[in-house]
Design a protein around this motif. Structure first.
Motif, PDB file in Angstrom:
ATOM      1  N   LEU A   8      80.290  69.597  57.668  1.00 32.59           N
ATOM      2  CA  LEU A   8      80.673  70.951  58.052  1.00 32.59           C
ATOM      3  C   LEU A   8      81.706  71.548  57.087  1.00 32.59           C
ATOM      4  O   LEU A   8      81.640  72.735  56.752  1.00 32.59           O
ATOM      5  CB  LEU A   8      81.234  70.921  59.481  1.00 32.59           C
ATOM      6  CG  LEU A   8      80.870  72.130  60.350  1.00 32.59           C
ATOM      7  CD1 LEU A   8      79.371  72.386  60.337  1.00 32.59           C
ATOM      8  CD2 LEU A   8      81.346  71.920  61.779  1.00 32.59           C
ATOM      9  N   ASP A   9      82.627  70.717  56.615  1.00 34.67           N
ATOM     10  CA  ASP A   9      83.657  71.187  55.681  1.00 34.67           C
ATOM     11  C   ASP A   9      83.032  71.794  54.434  1.00 34.67           C
ATOM     12  O   ASP A   9      83.421  72.864  53.979  1.00 34.67           O
ATOM     13  CB  ASP A   9      84.565  70.020  55.244  1.00 34.67           C
ATOM     14  CG  ASP A   9      85.503  69.600  56.357  1.00 34.67           C
ATOM     15  OD1 ASP A   9      85.475  70.266  57.414  1.00 34.67           O
ATOM     16  OD2 ASP A   9      86.232  68.608  56.161  1.00 34.67           O
ATOM     17  N   ALA A  10      82.033  71.077  53.899  1.00 35.38           N
ATOM     18  CA  ALA A  10      81.371  71.539  52.681  1.00 35.38           C
ATOM     19  C   ALA A  10      80.671  72.872  52.943  1.00 35.38           C
ATOM     20  O   ALA A  10      80.736  73.789  52.132  1.00 35.38           O
ATOM     21  CB  ALA A  10      80.376  70.500  52.199  1.00 35.38           C
ATOM     22  N   TYR A  11      80.021  72.978  54.113  1.00 40.10           N
ATOM     23  CA  TYR A  11      79.336  74.232  54.464  1.00 40.10           C
ATOM     24  C   TYR A  11      80.333  75.381  54.568  1.00 40.10           C
ATOM     25  O   TYR A  11      80.109  76.469  54.034  1.00 40.10           O
ATOM     26  CB  TYR A  11      78.578  74.078  55.786  1.00 40.10           C
ATOM     27  CG  TYR A  11      77.193  73.489  55.607  1.00 40.10           C
ATOM     28  CD1 TYR A  11      76.108  74.321  55.351  1.00 40.10           C
ATOM     29  CD2 TYR A  11      76.978  72.126  55.684  1.00 40.10           C
ATOM     30  CE1 TYR A  11      74.841  73.794  55.178  1.00 40.10           C
ATOM     31  CE2 TYR A  11      75.715  71.591  55.503  1.00 40.10           C
ATOM     32  CZ  TYR A  11      74.645  72.424  55.257  1.00 40.10           C
ATOM     33  OH  TYR A  11      73.393  71.907  55.073  1.00 40.10           O
ATOM     34  N   LEU A  12      81.460  75.144  55.261  1.00 39.00           N
ATOM     35  CA  LEU A  12      82.442  76.217  55.464  1.00 39.00           C
ATOM     36  C   LEU A  12      83.053  76.643  54.136  1.00 39.00           C
ATOM     37  O   LEU A  12      83.177  77.843  53.860  1.00 39.00           O
ATOM     38  CB  LEU A  12      83.532  75.753  56.441  1.00 39.00           C
ATOM     39  CG  LEU A  12      83.050  75.629  57.890  1.00 39.00           C
ATOM     40  CD1 LEU A  12      84.165  75.073  58.781  1.00 39.00           C
ATOM     41  CD2 LEU A  12      82.584  76.983  58.425  1.00 39.00           C
TER      42      LEU A  12
END
Lengths: 214, 304
Positions: A8-12
């Protein structure tokens, strides 16, 4: 869904970069496009030619070609910009050509009587444009400009070819790291929708606002 | 003579018609060479009936998967349509072991098919090719679905820097530096393992773009197999150099259908034959040697 939630971090962070890239590029594209449109409808013939040349050149070249050309070409003449700056340059100059055509058609939609009346009142050409024509034209072009903004969000994905860590680039890295191609790509599509659909709604609101005041 | 014509054709690239004409001549010559051989000299080797070698010999044709886009290993010439490189030479020598005669004579019995990295296993499994000789790294994951003969070459991951850079002498020196490699390559993973602090944020689909980015000062080093880097160093005209600090082994093998042990033994023996006979070294010098690589000792065959 697992691979997406795990990253999720990479997506955000990718969505943040995509959003920044789009907003900055669109701002520059609006300025560039308006200047070019003004040149195309100005009474000065060489300016019109220059404006037309710009539009045809930029509009008819694939974005990915421009991206690589600026990234690898500009350093050869001593201009070394970061990947992000290069992407802003390529996206805004490219989108600027479309903005110019949209603004020009908006201006042409304002009845000639308006311009003639302004002239009769003694307004100069820049004054006529700024106080009479453009405010009316902007209302006509609100919807097509909104479409250009959404197209720009998606076009910004091309920046991954010059290693800008925007959404598409981040997801591509995740795919090579994990091999979970399909779930990660579905995640990317959803993430883009999370950016484009709210933008579309906001632009619709804006469009209705300017339309009511007519 | 043919080489002379080809070089002339490349120089006169403007005269496209002339170039095409030369290419055609070349093809006819080699075709003629292949047919005259069967009448002369040595008798073809004999194999046990029913073996893959005997079947191929009976058909008089072998289908080989190779790369068409890898300079030094398998590169298809746009003008002549011929595939050239070290893998192609190895393939010819293997074919000569099946059909008899010289490598050039056996070349006429080979049909080359383009094998990109992704389709190598399915091509072997479905029998679309008899063998794959295509910079095919032997590893355990692949051994589950196909068998390997060889290795016939061991590539090593190395580092390329600008010629005036003396700071980077080993993979550890890449920590904290901007390093470029191809998107999705195993090379990136190898660097991450050996130099965890290396900045790998810049990467492209091809290594020539990495080289360009290094020329512009966007990255300080490019890393991948030494064979690929050698081609880039050669192309840079002295601007780049190889650090010569290899930090991983990529053994290239010949891929074949799983569990055809007789065929694999034959291939391993044939490889040992060309290692010992000097044909292997000659093939290296004629292909990778031209990219500036010094001829290594042949690797040890891994009979697993």
């Amino acid at each position: 869904m697992g691979p997406v939630l795990d990253n999720l971090d990479a997506y955000l962070s990718g969505m943040r970069t995509t959003a920044t890239l789009t907003v900055v590029s669109f701002g520059v594209a609006l300025v560039v496009g308006t200047l070019i449109a003004s040149a195309r409808i100005s009474p000065v013939v060489p300016l019109r030619w220059a404006g037309a040349a710009y539009v045809e050149l930029l509009r008819n070249t694939p974005l990915v070609v421009l991206m690589f050309l600026y990234y690898f070409g500009l350093p050869k003449i001593g201009l070394l910009f970061s990947g992000f700056t290069t992407a802003v340059l390529a996206l805004s100059l490219y989108t600027g050509a479309f903005v110019a055509e949209t603004v020009r058609s908006g201006v042409n939609s304002v009845a000639t009587g308006q311009a003639e009346a302004a002239r009769a009142l003694g307004l100069t050409f820049p004054q006529t444009l700024a106080t009479v024509i453009v405010p009316q034209a902007l209302r006509t072009v609100a919807a097509p400009l909104g479409s250009l903004f959404i197209a720009l969000i998606k076009n910004s994905a091309v920046a991954f070819t010059i290693s800008v860590p925007e959404l598409n680039g981040r997801v591509d890295r995740l795919i090579t790291d994990t091999g979970q191609t399909i779930p990660l790509l579905v995640g990317a599509a959803v993430a883009y929708l999370l950016l484009t659909i709210p933008s579309g709604i906001a632009l619709g609101v804006l469009e209705r606002r300017v339309a009511i005041r007519r | 003579m043919r080489r002379g014509l080809r070089r002339f054709a490349v120089l006169g690239a403007v005269l496209m018609l002339t170039a095409a004409g030369c290419g055609d001549d070349g093809d006819e010559e080699s075709g003629g060479g292949a047919t005259t051989t069967s009448s002369g000299g040595e008798a073809p080797p004999t194999f046990a009936a029913g073996s893959t070698m005997a079947t191929l010999q009976g058909k008089g044709k072998i289908i080989l998967g190779t790369k068409f886009d890898q300079p030094g290993f398998g590169l298809k010439d746009a003008v002549s349509g011929k595939v050239e490189g070290f893998d192609v030479e190895i393939a010819k020598l293997i074919a000569a072991g099946i059909f008899g005669g010289s490598a050039e004579e056996a070349a006429g019995k080979i049909e080359f098919v383009e094998a990109v990295s992704k389709n190598r296993e399915p091509f072997i499994q479905e029998g679309k090719v008899d063998l794959v000789v295509a910079t095919y790294t032997i590893n355990d994951a692949r051994k589950i679905v196909v068998d390997f003969a060889g290795p016939y070459f061991v590539a090593r991951q190395d580092i390329m820097v600008k010629s005036d850079n003396n700071d980077i002498r080993s993979v550890e020196d890449l920590n904290g530096k901007k390093v470029c490699s191809a998107q999705g390559s195993t090379s990136i993973k190898n660097v991450q393992a050996k130099a965890p602090q290396a900045d790998l944020s810049i990467s492209f689909d091809t290594y020539s773009k990495c080289a360009d980015a290094m020329g512009d000062g966007r990255v300080v080093a490019v890393t991948t197999d030494d064979t690929i880097l050698a081609g880039l160093v050669q192309a840079s005209g002295g601007a780049f150099k190889l650090v010569n600090a290899p930090f991983s082994d990529e053994p290239y093998g010949i891929g074949l259908k799983k569990d055809d042990t007789a065929f694999r033994n034959f291939l391993n023996n044939r490889l040992q034959e060309i290692f010992d006979g000097g044909e292997w070294a000659a093939a290296f010098e004629a292909t990778l040697g031209k990219l500036g690589l010094t001829t290594p000792e042949p690797p040890a065959i891994a009979a697993y």
